[in-house]
Design a protein around this motif. Structure first.
Motif, short mmCIF file in Angstrom:
data_model
loop_
_atom_site.label_atom_id
_atom_site.label_comp_id
_atom_site.label_asym_id
_atom_site.label_seq_id
_atom_site.Cartn_x
_atom_site.Cartn_y
_atom_site.Cartn_z
N SER A 186 58.88 -41.09 85.77
CA SER A 186 59.97 -41.99 85.42
C SER A 186 61.33 -41.37 85.69
N SER A 187 61.51 -40.10 85.31
CA SER A 187 62.80 -39.44 85.55
C SER A 187 63.00 -39.15 87.03
N ALA A 188 61.92 -38.90 87.77
CA ALA A 188 62.03 -38.69 89.21
C ALA A 188 62.51 -39.96 89.90
N GLU A 189 61.98 -41.10 89.48
CA GLU A 189 62.40 -42.38 90.06
C GLU A 189 63.85 -42.68 89.70
N ALA A 190 64.25 -42.36 88.47
CA ALA A 190 65.63 -42.59 88.06
C ALA A 190 66.58 -41.71 88.86
N ALA A 191 66.22 -40.45 89.06
CA ALA A 191 67.07 -39.54 89.84
C ALA A 191 67.14 -39.98 91.30
N SER A 192 66.02 -40.45 91.82
CA SER A 192 65.99 -40.93 93.20
C SER A 192 66.94 -42.11 93.38
#
Length: 364
Positions: A40-46
């Protein structure tokens, strides 16, 4: 030259206000990927940065368009991800501390040494304009012969409270990021850059606060890391030196560094105790002066950072990246690297020994 492709592992609060805006402002670097510990945080950062995001650092490291891996994760993760990046043939910029203790730092420095890859450690405080100007003034004879120096600062965190359980690792001595290893060493690196290395030193490392409150739920956690750090020693030049760092903040001065010589005095101060991100002020007096007065910093020391970054914590990070870009272009190696970080880790271990057995340590 084509920009150096950067991948950031751990683009959290610190990296988001330092590495990301610096990379965006530099023609020499380009952000290519980010990695976090959760999908979830990887998608948000992306989505935030407009680059691919991963929840496995190995996927970021494997990308052919990532030339430089920036490791801004917790210190306990450094050994694994830095080792993976070096073994994959990638240059690495590691936030300080390099490893969780001396043994990890030795292992990472050896891996970098045998690989021959370019490495960087995030000890950016030495690039502060006030630090650079003070160093040059001393070399030009402003103080005459340096007699002694005293530095007192606050860690700003490591006080009576911590915001969340995710930050509680700061208070655990086994996690590698505390008042000694972080705040004190971020200040001691520019200290050494200006005045040279300590020849001998002894330390008193004290756990002053035994508990801290986690404000998000009011719970109490044990404090095992020293939050009162006292170091006294002699520089290789023969000058006396004293450094004291406290956890938390002071109602008095949160940073003050005096350098006293036969012909003059220099004083660096800041409202914020973490020297590497503080807005420093430099004052001095010499000869017949009866007090110190502000010293204007020449533009040559300050014009290398975009105006919007200059008053922010990213300013010295930008200066480090700027010097790294020069190193890459010219084939030089001037920025603090893993060998430099290893020397600082050895100093930490020496101070731990000194505090434990009460003996002064020879450092040279």
């Amino acid at each position: 030259m084509n920009p150096t492709g950067v991948g950031i592992i751990g683009p959290g609060s610190w990296a988001s206000i330092s590495h990301v805006p610096v990379i965006a402002a530099s023609p020499a670097f380009e952000l290519r990927a980010v990695s976090t510990s959760r999908r979830s945080s990887a998608e948000a950062a992306s989505a935030r940065y407009g680059v691919p995001g991963f929840d496995d650092a190995r996927d970021l490291i494997a990308r052919p368009d990532v030339d430089l891996v920036v490791v801004a994760a917790q210190v306990t993760q450094h050994l694994e991800v830095i080792s993976a990046a070096l073994r994959a043939g990638k240059a690495v910029y590691s936030e300080w501390p390099l490893g969780n203790g001396l043994a990890e730092a030795e292992q990472l420095a050896e891996l970098a040494r045998t690989s021959g890859l370019r490495t960087v450690v995030g000890l950016q405080g030495r690039y502060a304009p006030q630090v650079q100007h003070a160093r040059d003034l001393i070399h030009q004879g402003y103080l005459g012969r340096v007699l002694g120096t005293t530095m007192v600062g606050s860690g700003m965190v490591w006080g009576a409270e911590v915001a969340s359980h995710s930050q509680a690792y700061w208070f655990d001595d086994s996690k590698g990021a505390n008042t000694l290893t972080s705040a004190t060493m971020h200040a001691l690196d520019p200290f050494h850059h200006v005045l040279g290395e300590l020849d001998t030193a002894s330390a008193n490392l004290v756990v002053g606060r035994r508990e801290a409150t986690v404000t998000e739920d009011g719970s109490r956690i044990a404090v095992t890391a020293p939050d009162q750090v006292a170091i006294i020693g002699t520089l290789a030049s023969g000058a006396a030196a004293s450094v004291f760092y406290r956890g938390g903040t002071s109602r008095g001065d949160n940073f003050r560094w005096e350098i006293n010589g036969t012909d003059g005095d220099l004083v660096l101060t800041a409202a914020w105790g973490n020297m590497q991100v503080a807005q420093l002020a430099l004052s001095g007096g010499r000869g017949t002066d009866t007090t110190v007065a502000p010293i204007e910093i020449p533009a040559a020391y300050t014009d290398d950072v975009p105006a919007d970054l200059a008053p922010t914590p990213a300013a010295n990070v930008a200066r480090l990246y700027d010097q790294l870009a020069r190193d890459i272009a010219e084939g030089t190696r001037t920025v603090p690297d893993f060998e430099h970080a290893l020397r600082r880790h050895r100093f930490i271990e020496a101070m731990r020994r000194s505090s434990a057995d009460g003996t002064a340590q020879r450092l040279s």
